[in-house]
Design an enzyme around this catalytic site. Structure first.
Site, PDB file in Angstrom:
ATOM      1  N   THR A  13       0.799  -1.220   0.000  1.00 55.49           N
ATOM      2  CA  THR A  13       0.000   0.000   0.000  1.00 55.49           C
ATOM      3  C   THR A  13       0.833   1.272   0.000  1.00 55.49           C
ATOM      4  O   THR A  13       1.988   1.264   0.433  1.00 55.49           O
ATOM      5  CB  THR A  13      -0.902  -0.006   1.260  1.00 55.49           C
ATOM      6  OG1 THR A  13      -1.664   1.188   1.319  1.00 55.49           O
ATOM      7  CG2 THR A  13      -0.095  -0.135   2.532  1.00 55.49           C
ATOM      8  N   ASP A  14       0.201   2.343  -0.429  1.00 57.58           N
ATOM      9  CA  ASP A  14       0.803   3.672  -0.335  1.00 57.58           C
ATOM     10  C   ASP A  14       0.906   4.132   1.114  1.00 57.58           C
ATOM     11  O   ASP A  14       1.624   5.075   1.417  1.00 57.58           O
ATOM     12  CB  ASP A  14      -0.007   4.686  -1.150  1.00 57.58           C
ATOM     13  CG  ASP A  14      -1.450   4.820  -0.685  1.00 57.58           C
ATOM     14  OD1 ASP A  14      -2.032   3.826  -0.197  1.00 57.58           O
ATOM     15  OD2 ASP A  14      -2.012   5.923  -0.810  1.00 57.58           O
ATOM     16  N   TYR A  38      -1.622   0.341  10.228  1.00 57.04           N
ATOM     17  CA  TYR A  38      -1.804  -0.363   8.953  1.00 57.04           C
ATOM     18  C   TYR A  38      -0.559  -0.224   8.073  1.00 57.04           C
ATOM     19  O   TYR A  38      -0.004  -1.215   7.593  1.00 57.04           O
ATOM     20  CB  TYR A  38      -3.039   0.163   8.229  1.00 57.04           C
ATOM     21  CG  TYR A  38      -3.227  -0.417   6.857  1.00 57.04           C
ATOM     22  CD1 TYR A  38      -3.549  -1.755   6.686  1.00 57.04           C
ATOM     23  CD2 TYR A  38      -3.074   0.374   5.719  1.00 57.04           C
ATOM     24  CE1 TYR A  38      -3.719  -2.296   5.417  1.00 57.04           C
ATOM     25  CE2 TYR A  38      -3.249  -0.158   4.456  1.00 57.04           C
ATOM     26  CZ  TYR A  38      -3.561  -1.494   4.309  1.00 57.04           C
ATOM     27  OH  TYR A  38      -3.721  -2.016   3.053  1.00 57.04           O
TER      28      TYR A  38
END
Length: 178
Positions: A13-14, A38
């Site tokens: 993910t970014d 996260y």
């Protein structure tokens, strides 16, 4: 995967970026600076995979949406159809990614992988926009343009998740290799 000589593909993910104020697309070799649990867990997962010694491709993506499940696009389609006014964050910038396009990119990686392309890659669709810009396009596409969509700052929109302010991913490497 190491034992059987297979290829491990991790979708990341970014959110591995964000603590540092970026204003140019993030590159694969750029140090991760996650702002929350996260992003930190995804970055740690990437790091663990890299030291195992198996064939791997880590694909970082951003702002994923599709017609399935819960996602920003589906939420905005509903809200712009049911609300008279909507405030949407304009100071977070990224690139929406259609899940089907990501799936096709993964398929290409699987087909073309020959063992020499181990590493981290970035994939998202093209273009750059804010959540506000994305919502305006969603409303236009959905035909729900009577909803008054107004820009707001991130600090005006309560959220337990700290998102990167700028998480545009540089896709040069995946385009060149695959």
């Amino acid at each position: 995967m190491k034992e059987v000589g297979g290829l491990l593909i991790q979708i990341s993910t970014d959110y591995v970026f964000g603590q540092e104020p970026y204003n140019v697309p993030c590159k694969e070799e750029q140090q991760g600076t996650p702002t929350g649990v996260y992003g930190m867990s995804k970055l740690h997962g990437e790091q663990k995979i890299m030291v195992v010694g198996c064939n791997y491709v880590i694909i970082r993506t951003a702002w994923l949406y599709s017609e399935f499940g819960k996602n920003f696009c589906k939420t905005m389609m509903n809200l712009t159809a049911t609300k008279l006014k909507l405030n949407v964050v304009f100071d977070q910038v990224g690139t929406p990614t259609y899940a089907y396009d990501l799936a096709k990119a993964i398929d290409v990686v699987i087909e073309k992988f020959d063992g020499s392309q181990v590493g981290i890659y970035h994939y998202s669709n093209e273009g750059v926009c804010s959540w506000y810009d994305f919502t305006k396009m969603i409303a236009e596409y959905n035909g729900t343009t009577e909803c008054d969509i107004q820009p707001c700052h991130s600090d005006e929109f309560p959220s337990p998740v700290k998102r990167p302010a700028y998480s545009v991913l540089d896709k040069t490497k995946i385009k060149e290799v695959f």
